[in-house]
Design an enzyme around this catalytic site. Structure first.
Site, PDB file in Angstrom:
ATOM      1  N   HIS A 240      -5.724  -6.684   8.791  1.00 51.03           N
ATOM      2  CA  HIS A 240      -4.450  -6.357   8.641  1.00 51.03           C
ATOM      3  C   HIS A 240      -3.377  -5.931   6.982  1.00 51.03           C
ATOM      4  O   HIS A 240      -2.924  -7.356   6.422  1.00 51.03           O
ATOM      5  CB  HIS A 240      -2.958  -7.486   9.039  1.00 51.03           C
TER       6      HIS A 240
ATOM      7  N   LEU B 135      -3.491  -0.320   1.963  1.00 47.50           N
ATOM      8  CA  LEU B 135      -4.497  -0.472   1.114  1.00 47.50           C
ATOM      9  C   LEU B 135      -3.368   0.779   0.030  1.00 47.50           C
ATOM     10  O   LEU B 135      -4.666   1.484  -0.599  1.00 47.50           O
ATOM     11  CB  LEU B 135      -5.747   0.132   1.763  1.00 47.50           C
ATOM     12  N   ARG B 136      -3.049   1.829   0.749  1.00 48.27           N
ATOM     13  CA  ARG B 136      -2.392   2.842  -0.420  1.00 48.27           C
ATOM     14  C   ARG B 136      -2.656   4.113  -0.797  1.00 48.27           C
ATOM     15  O   ARG B 136      -2.372   5.100  -0.636  1.00 48.27           O
ATOM     16  CB  ARG B 136      -1.777   2.412  -1.706  1.00 48.27           C
TER      17      ARG B 136
ATOM     18  N   ASN C 128      -0.640   3.190   7.807  1.00 49.56           N
ATOM     19  CA  ASN C 128       0.653   4.068   7.301  1.00 49.56           C
ATOM     20  C   ASN C 128       0.669   4.210   5.704  1.00 49.56           C
ATOM     21  O   ASN C 128       1.274   4.019   4.665  1.00 49.56           O
ATOM     22  CB  ASN C 128       2.124   2.753   7.258  1.00 49.56           C
TER      23      ASN C 128
ATOM     24  N   ASP D 273       2.521  -0.194  12.059  1.00 51.20           N
ATOM     25  CA  ASP D 273       2.934  -1.427  11.466  1.00 51.20           C
ATOM     26  C   ASP D 273       3.646  -0.858  10.470  1.00 51.20           C
ATOM     27  O   ASP D 273       3.074   0.827   9.570  1.00 51.20           O
ATOM     28  CB  ASP D 273       1.695  -2.329  10.787  1.00 51.20           C
TER      29      ASP D 273
ATOM     30  N   HIS E  86       4.045  -4.288  15.521  1.00 50.31           N
ATOM     31  CA  HIS E  86       4.750  -4.716  14.107  1.00 50.31           C
ATOM     32  C   HIS E  86       5.849  -5.454  15.661  1.00 50.31           C
ATOM     33  O   HIS E  86       6.813  -4.257  15.302  1.00 50.31           O
ATOM     34  CB  HIS E  86       4.803  -4.094  13.132  1.00 50.31           C
TER      35      HIS E  86
ATOM     36  N   HIS F 104       1.683 -10.408  11.749  1.00 50.78           N
ATOM     37  CA  HIS F 104       2.916 -11.733  11.071  1.00 50.78           C
ATOM     38  C   HIS F 104       3.560 -12.758  11.598  1.00 50.78           C
ATOM     39  O   HIS F 104       4.673 -12.644  11.709  1.00 50.78           O
ATOM     40  CB  HIS F 104       2.989 -10.743  10.005  1.00 50.78           C
TER      41      HIS F 104
ATOM     42  N   ASN G  34       8.728  -7.671   4.564  1.00 52.85           N
ATOM     43  CA  ASN G  34       9.708  -8.208   5.809  1.00 52.85           C
ATOM     44  C   ASN G  34       7.974  -8.365   7.011  1.00 52.85           C
ATOM     45  O   ASN G  34       6.755  -7.775   7.266  1.00 52.85           O
ATOM     46  CB  ASN G  34       9.886  -6.273   6.127  1.00 52.85           C
TER      47      ASN G  34
ATOM     48  N   ASP H 200      -1.977  -9.119   5.134  1.00 51.52           N
ATOM     49  CA  ASP H 200       0.386  -8.346   5.275  1.00 51.52           C
ATOM     50  C   ASP H 200      -0.283  -7.842   3.771  1.00 51.52           C
ATOM     51  O   ASP H 200       0.940  -7.369   3.230  1.00 51.52           O
ATOM     52  CB  ASP H 200       0.964  -8.655   5.975  1.00 51.52           C
TER      53      ASP H 200
END
Lengths: 322, 428
Positions: B60, B63-64, B94, B152, B179, B232, B280, B307
């Protein structure tokens, strides 16, 4: 004569970290400055040549004016900067704000911000002194100090004084600063409001919690009434203003069960007919206008103490106009 | 190409190994794990005093890329991963655009292969665009190679959609990484709701905003018999619910992140509103931290996942309310696990390697987390006593948003090997 300590802090960010002695120092200093506002020439040269900036990220006329008056009566040069927080910019980077402040060689920043902790973040990045004029729901130290100053003025010793704070405690920085200052000086503090507006675990601070104004007002020496803050309220916290007023509004009827020398305070601006009826706001128990007068003196004291921390103490003593 | 790792303490829970052994690697595969291996022509790595384990697997992380290459790229993330001892990571979907189609999934997979440092696997979205309204083309995503599904960043608020997702994804044996957050309960909260949020005048997210959604997901999992993995876990109550569900035979797994067994919400106060304490789910109370540790100890919590959530310095250099949620974690996870779990005797080494390597592999269906003969030689050599300072310079990630900035941590990967190739060596 209580032991006189020196003021050593660069900033005034809250009352939580202050010692009892530091609070008393500010109050004693404020007492000296009260007299300045009674003179025909309301000025002392204590802060002459100093640049003081009101950096307000949240609008306020009363607090800003009070600080402006205080700084000007100390002969400082005062600038008001109202930072617009548009919906486009999610937040200023403190790095940029700090760099601009350093570039303009500002001595003291008085900062009000919608977010808790904002002045603390800025204070870390600038050599200038930062005075917190209200950060989110966190602290409003000068309000706490002027409230306590007023209580002392009207009721004497803070130790053992029964103080009730009524209203939206959850969102109130005034409540938190009051609690810190009063607990340190030995008062008995009760917070009173709807269960939905009292924050979790607040009893851990050493305050009592009540949801009945009628019961708590009986033994109160001071009632500090908070504004119901429409702009901070999130949905579902109370059903209507009408219902709030019925249970927690202060009117002449509920005062019949109170002490005869009860003191009623309010940080302003008052919602007439909501927290207080007009009769109570203008009535004999209310010291709200004294708070405003004392506010200028307390703020003069804070500005003076913070400024004289940097310069020679001896030089400033002359600047007190003695 | 032969590689011989000598004199190390091999920890391979899948094969019940927890003793001093040598490891022989040939042509990118594990050749042999036993005492006193002799191999001619092999490159030798002396692992005396070190732990030799299967490469860590982070199931989890964010990596953007594509979309936020200013925060992190697949290249910088890969460097951060192998520095942290990870040989495989699972990228959360995401991104912008999100991983709800073969195009984006394919791009990330092939970029990962081209970079060639760690294996980059991909989680696809549960719903199209992560909007929580319609199921993604899960079959297509499976074909494209996703190893899990997740929305997530958000929970699937619509219980009917979550039910159908668990049913449908179950057909493809894909776990749903959930999530868990009731957004209406947590609305506008920036930290845990508790004594500290009361002191600081910050809006809090109550623990129930997590546990209420955990309870829902467990009910749905029981009914659909789908494969649920709770992301998480941060609260005592969530741990209790999952423990109870497992006792009743519900097919669920879960993970926690290192900060949830290391820091409490007090960090927001003691750091003076440092936005690197904002994430979060938020940092919780000491009771929650103890419960998470207990959950790791008794097996309720199966995996540790970072995360990893990079944000630029400018994004984080603002007031606590406005700052984005998230901290990086790929490079600090192993150190924190050693300091908080091994050194404090919560877990033994085999159990830790289960949490950091074997179980995440099992949950995502990877043939990793083991040093079995013929397995890919994904290996990490760990010095449990190596001290390193977390600074902007030492952090390999493009972003530096960690609450551990300036601190000296203990324990680090000294050599990371993927498919028999050394992809990271700790600087002298």
């Amino acid at each position: 004569m209580p032991k006189r300590i020196d003021w050593t802090r660069k900033d005034l960010l809250g009352l939580e970290d202050l010692s009892k002695e530091e609070i008393e120092l500010i109050l004693d200093t404020a007492e000296s400055f009260k007299e300045v506002s009674e003179r025909p020439v309301k000025k002392v040269p204590a802060l002459r040549g100093k640049t003081v900036v009101n950096l307000f990220f949240e609008s306020s006329t009363r607090t800003r004016t009070s600080f402006e008056l205080a700084a000007k009566r100390l002969s400082a040069d005062v600038l008001n900067i109202a930072m617009q927080t548009s919906s486009i910019s999610k937040g200023e980077t403190f790095k940029d704000t700090a760099k601009n402040i350093e570039a303009m060689r500002i001595d003291i920043i008085i900062m009000r911000h919608t977010a808790s902790g904002a002045p603390h973040m800025l204070a870390r990045s600038v050599k200038a002194s930062v005075i917190n004029a209200g950060d989110g729901s966190h602290e409003h130290p000068t309000q706490g100090l002027l409230d306590i100053f007023t209580m002392k003025q009207k009721r004497g010793e803070i130790k053992g004084l029964n103080v009730v704070i009524v209203g939206d405690i959850t969102h109130s920085r005034v409540a938190r600063s009051n609690i810190w200052g009063l607990i340190k000086l030995g008062a008995e503090v009760t917070v009173c409001g709807p269960k939905t507006l009292i924050p979790v675990e607040i009893e851990k601070l050493g305050v009592s919690v009540s949801h009945s104004l009628k019961d708590t007002i009986k033994n109160a020496d001071v009632v500090n009434v908070l504004r119901i803050q429409h702009e901070r309220q999130q949905g579902g916290l109370f059903p209507s203003i009408r219902e709030y007023v019925n249970r927690f509004g202060i009117n002449t009827e509920i005062l019949e069960g109170a002490k005869k020398d009860l003191v009623i305070m309010h940080p302003g601006p008052i919602n007439r007919g909501v927290e207080l009826t007009p009769e109570v706001a203008d009535g004999p128990y209310s010291v709200i206008l004294d708070q405003v007068t004392n506010g200028v003196a307390v703020r003069m004291a804070v500005l003076y103490l913070v400024a004289q921390r940097k310069t020679n103490v001896q030089g400033i003593r002359g600047g007190m106009g003695r | 190409m032969k590689l011989l790792i000598k004199n190390g303490h091999v920890v391979d829970p899948a094969n019940k190994i927890d003793s001093d052994m040598d490891v022989l690697v040939e042509n990118g595969k594990i050749q042999k794990v036993s005492k006193n291996i002799k191999a001619d022509g092999a490159e030798i790595i002396d692992a005396k005093g070190k732990v030799v384990a299967p490469g860590l697997v982070d199931m989890h992380c964010h990596l953007r890329e594509p979309g936020r290459e200013d925060e992190e790229t697949l290249l910088t993330a890969s460097k951060a991963a192998v520095k942290g001892g990870f040989t495989s990571v699972c990228a959360m979907p995401n991104t912008t655009p999100p991983c709800d189609n073969q195009g984006v999934v394919g791009f990330i997979s092939s970029e990962g292969k081209r970079i060639g440092l760690c294996n980059i696997y991909v989680a696809g979205t549960i719903t199209k665009g992560r909007r929580g309204e319609e199921l993604s083309e899960i079959g297509e995503l499976k074909k494209a190679g996703v190893v899990a599904l997740s929305d997530d960043g958000d929970s699937v608020d619509n219980s009917e959609i979550m039910r159908r997702a668990l049913e449908y994804a179950g057909m493809f044996e894909l776990p749903i990484i959930a999530h868990c957050e009731d957004k209406l309960l947590s609305k506008n909260g920036v930290m845990n709701e508790g004594f500290i949020s009361t002191l600081l005048g910050l809006r809090g997210r109550p623990a129930i905003s997590e546990s209420i959604r955990v309870a829902r997901e467990l009910e749905l999992c029981a009914m659909t018999k789908g494969r649920l993995h709770i992301a998480h876990v941060s609260t005592k109550r969530s741990v209790e619910l999952i423990r109870d569900a497992k006792k009743r035979g519900i097919n669920t797994t879960c993970e926690t992140a290192p900060h949830y067994f290391t820091l409490t919400d007090e960090a927001v106060k003691t750091s003076g509103f440092d936005t690197n304490t904002k994430m979060n789910p938020p940092l919780r109370t000491i009771e929650d931290v103890e419960a998470v540790k207990q959950g790791l100890l008794d097996g309720t919590i199966d995996a540790i996942a970072t995360d990893h959530a990079p944000h630029t310095e400018d994004e984080k250099d603002t007031d606590f309310d406005s700052a984005p949620f998230g901290i990086i974690g790929l490079e600090t996870a192993l150190s924190l696990a050693i300091m908080e779990l091994i050194d404090k005797k919560v877990l033994k080494w085999p159990e830790l390697i289960e949490k950091l390597s074997l179980n995440p592999s099992k949950i995502t269906g990877l043939n990793k987390g083991r040093l079995s003969v013929e397995d890919d030689a994904d290996i990490v050599i760990i010095d449990p006593d190596a001290k390193w300072q977390v600074t902007k310079k030492t952090i390999a990630s493009k972003s530096k948003n960690t609450p551990f900035l300036g601190m000296t941590l203990k324990g680090a990967a000294v050599v990371t090997i993927r498919e028999g190739k050394v992809v990271y060596v700790i600087p002298a």
